[in-house]
Enzyme design. Structure first.
Site, mmCIF file in Angstrom:
data_model
loop_
_atom_site.group_PDB
_atom_site.id
_atom_site.type_symbol
_atom_site.label_atom_id
_atom_site.label_comp_id
_atom_site.label_asym_id
_atom_site.label_seq_id
_atom_site.Cartn_x
_atom_site.Cartn_y
_atom_site.Cartn_z
ATOM 1 N N ASP A 193 13.774 57.938 72.107
ATOM 2 C CA ASP A 193 12.579 57.745 71.301
ATOM 3 C C ASP A 193 12.104 56.310 71.552
ATOM 4 O O ASP A 193 12.724 55.351 71.096
ATOM 5 C CB ASP A 193 12.928 57.979 69.820
ATOM 6 C CG ASP A 193 11.753 57.682 68.884
ATOM 7 O OD1 ASP A 193 10.750 57.090 69.335
ATOM 8 O OD2 ASP A 193 11.864 58.043 67.698
ATOM 9 N N GLN A 196 8.976 52.634 69.247
ATOM 10 C CA GLN A 196 8.964 51.211 68.863
ATOM 11 C C GLN A 196 9.324 50.282 70.017
ATOM 12 O O GLN A 196 9.215 49.063 69.875
ATOM 13 C CB GLN A 196 9.931 50.956 67.695
ATOM 14 C CG GLN A 196 9.563 51.611 66.385
ATOM 15 C CD GLN A 196 8.248 51.107 65.795
ATOM 16 O OE1 GLN A 196 7.703 50.075 66.201
ATOM 17 N NE2 GLN A 196 7.707 51.848 64.851
ATOM 18 N N LYS A 219 0.542 53.125 68.967
ATOM 19 C CA LYS A 219 1.372 51.983 68.580
ATOM 20 C C LYS A 219 1.342 50.881 69.639
ATOM 21 O O LYS A 219 2.021 49.866 69.517
ATOM 22 C CB LYS A 219 2.810 52.436 68.328
ATOM 23 C CG LYS A 219 2.933 53.294 67.070
ATOM 24 C CD LYS A 219 4.356 53.623 66.708
ATOM 25 C CE LYS A 219 4.369 54.485 65.454
ATOM 26 N NZ LYS A 219 5.714 54.929 65.068
ATOM 27 N N CYS A 357 9.727 57.384 57.158
ATOM 28 C CA CYS A 357 10.159 58.574 57.907
ATOM 29 C C CYS A 357 11.612 58.468 58.362
ATOM 30 O O CYS A 357 11.960 58.917 59.453
ATOM 31 C CB CYS A 357 9.263 58.850 59.104
ATOM 32 S SG CYS A 357 7.556 59.113 58.658
HETATM 33 C C1 LIG Z 1 6.234 56.007 64.721
HETATM 34 C C2 LIG Z 1 7.524 56.524 65.179
HETATM 35 C C3 LIG Z 1 7.668 57.862 65.569
HETATM 36 C C4 LIG Z 1 6.574 58.866 65.427
HETATM 37 O O1 LIG Z 1 5.427 58.515 66.134
HETATM 38 P P1 LIG Z 1 4.111 59.398 65.963
HETATM 39 O O2 LIG Z 1 3.108 58.700 66.788
HETATM 40 O O3 LIG Z 1 3.759 59.373 64.493
HETATM 41 O O4 LIG Z 1 4.438 60.760 66.407
HETATM 42 C C5 LIG Z 1 8.887 58.268 66.052
HETATM 43 N N1 LIG Z 1 9.911 57.417 66.159
HETATM 44 C C6 LIG Z 1 9.812 56.122 65.797
HETATM 45 C C7 LIG Z 1 10.989 55.221 65.972
HETATM 46 C C8 LIG Z 1 8.616 55.637 65.286
HETATM 47 O O5 LIG Z 1 8.527 54.365 64.921
#
Ligand SMILES: *Cc1c(COP(=O)(O)O)cnc(C)c1O
Length: 400
Positions: A193, A196, A219, A357
Site C-alpha cells: 500500500d 502514503q 494524495k 480508517c
Molecule cells: C488514503 C489511504 C488509503 C486509501 O486511499 P484512497 O485514495 O482513499 O483509496 C489507503 N491506505 C493508506 C495508507 C492511506 O493513507
C-alpha cells in the site's frame, strides 16, 4: 527548497478560513493541487476532449496519446519495467480490491499476512478474500514506538502466500522496510500500500523487488478519481479481472468472451481521461522538484514539529523523523480529537481527527481516535508554529 516559489503555484493556499489564512495540514487525506495540474485538466476539456482507443478522428487520437503518455509517466516514476504494468483505477482502495480479487485463485486457501497498522483499504479486501477462499489471515504486530516487529514477520512469513503491507502508516507515520520484507519473504507475493509513500519519497518497484503497488493521484497533487495498480506483468497475466465490459475484451459472443491484452484487461469502460492528464501534470511537477528533495523537506518539517509538539501532546509512533513519513498523529489528555480539530479550525488550521480508517490500530493502542497533522512540500515551519500556538489555546480552554 524554494518554498515560497512553490507555494505560489497552489491557489487554494491564499484563501481565508474564519478570517485567517488557511494552514492546510491534512495532506495525508488529500493534497492540494498546483495550477499546473488544474490547467492541464482544463486544457484537456477545452481543447482535446474525446473518448480514447476507439476513434480514428484527430481529437480521439490526441486524447489517446495523452492518456497513454500518462501511463508511461507513471511507469517511469515508479520504475516499472513496462507501461503495461500500470493499470489505472479510481484510487488505492480500488487497486487493492482489484489485487485481492485478481489473486483469489492464486492464493486459494493459503495464508495472507498483513500488519496491524493497515488502513481499512488494505485489510477488508483481504478479509473478504479469506472468507471466500477459506484462506487464513495472520497479522504482524508493532512495538510500543510504532515499529513493525520484524522478527515476528520472519516467523510468520514462512508459509505466507501473500504479504500485504503499507510502506508508510497513515497513523503511526512509520516507514516500513519494504525491501527487507521482500527479501525475507521472497516466495510470497508482496503487495504494498503506497498511498502514503509514493507521494512523499522515491519509490522504485524493481529496487524494492515487490509484486504489487497501490497508490492514489489525489494524495500526490493530482486529481481525485484516479489511482494506480502496479503489478508485475507475469502476475497480471495470471490475475482475474474484477470489472467486466467494454475495452477489457478481445472477442465476444453471446455466451462467452476472452480478455484483452494488458493493461486493458483491467480497464473496463471509459476511464478517467482528464484524471490521467492531471495525474501526469502532477508527476511532472513532483519530478521537477525531485522526490529526494520532497522527502528531505517532509523530514525537516516533521522533525521540527516533533520537537515542538512533544511538550504539548502525546505523539503516536516513532520518535525520530527519519523513520516517519510527513505526518504526526497525537492525542491530548482529556480533550477529544474532534474538539481539537474544531478549535484549530477557528484559527484556519485544517487537521484531521477520528480513526483515520484504521480502527483496529487505534483499538490496539487503547484509544478510540486521534488528531493528525500531515505535511507536504507547501508547508512551512511558520505553519507549525501556528499549529503549536493554536494547540496551546486548546490546552488553556480545556484546563479552565
Ligand atoms: C488514503 C489511504 C488509503 C486509501 O486511499 P484512497 O485514495 O482513499 O483509496 C489507503 N491506505 C493508506 C495508507 C492511506 O493513507
Amino acid at each position: 527548497m524554494r518554498l515560497e516559489k512553490y507555494r505560489k503555484d497552489f491557489p487554494i493556499l491564499k484563501i481565508k478560513i474564519n478570517g485567517k489564512r488557511l494552514v492546510y495540514l491534512d495532506s495525508a487525506a488529500t493534497s492540494q493541487k498546483p495550477k499546473q495540474v488544474i490547467e492541464a485538466i482544463t486544457d484537456y476539456y477545452q481543447n482535446y476532449n474525446a473518448n480514447i482507443h476507439r476513434s480514428i478522428h484527430s481529437l480521439g487520437e490526441e486524447a489517446t496519446k495523452a492518456y497513454e503518455e500518462a501511463r508511461e509517466t507513471v511507469a517511469k516514476f515508479i520504475n516499472a519495467e513496462k507501461p503495461e504494468e500500470v493499470i489505472f483505477v479510481r484510487n488505492t482502495t480500488e487497486a487493492l480490491n482489484v489485487a485481492a480479487f485478481g489473486l483469489r485463485k492464486i492464493v486459494s486457501t493459503g495464508k495472507i499476512l498483513l500488519s496491524e497498522m493497515e488502513h481499512h483499504s488494505n485489510l477488508i479486501p483481504w478479509q473478504q478474500l479469506a472468507k471466500i477462499n477459506n484462506a487464513k489471515l495472520d497479522f504482524v504486530g508493532f512495538d510500543q514506538d510504532g515499529y513493525l516487529k520484524i522478527e515476528e514477520l520472519k516467523q510468520k512469513a514462512r508459509n505466507a502466500k501473500v504479504i500485504a503491507i503499507t510502506q508508510a502508516s497513515n497513523v503511526l507515520g512509520t516507514i516500513n522496510p519494504i525491501k527487507e520484507i521482500a527479501e525475507i519473504a521472497s516466495d510470497a507475493i508482496i503487495v504494498v500500500d503506497g498511498a502514503q509513500s509514493v507521494p512523499h519519497m522515491p519509490v522504485d518497484v524493481q529496487e524494492l523487488d515487490i509484486d504489487i503497488l497501490a497508490f492514489s493521484a489525489h494524495k500526490m497533487l493530482g486529481p481525485t478519481g484516479i489511482g494506480v495498480l502496479y503489478a508485475r506483468e507475469e502476475l497480471l497475466k495470471k490475475m482475474e479481472p474484477f470489472i467486466f465490459g467494454s475495452e477489457m475484451i478481445k472477442e465476444v459472443s453471446f455466451n462467452n468472451a476472452s480478455w484483452n491484452d494488458l493493461p486493458y484487461k483491467f480497464e473496463a469502460g471509459t476511464p478517467h481521461i482528464a484524471g490521467a492528464v492531471g495525474f501526469k501534470a502532477a508527476i511532472d511537477y513532483l519530478q521537477k522538484i525531485g522526490m529526494k528533495n520532497i522527502r528531505r523537506h517532509d523530514q525537516e518539517i516533521t522533525d521540527y514539529a516533533l520537537k515542538k509538539l512533544s511538550k504539548l501532546v502525546n505523539i503516536i509512533g516513532p520518535k525520530k523523523a527519519k523513520d516517519r513519513s510527513g505526518l504526526i498523529a497525537f492525542t491530548m489528555n482529556d480533550v477529544h480529537p474532534h474538539d481539537i480539530a474544531a478549535i484549530l479550525n477557528e484559527d484556519g488550521i485544517a487537521i484531521r481527527s477520528g480513526h483515520h480508517c484504521a480502527m483496529p490500530l487505534h483499538t490496539k493502542i487503547g484509544i478510540n481516535a486521534s488528531a493528525r497533522a500531515s505535511f507536504y512540500l507547501y508547508n512551512t515551519k511558520q505553519e507549525i508554529d501556528l499549529l503549536v500556538k493554536s494547540l496551546e489555546k486548546v490546552k488553556r480552554v480545556f484546563e479552565k
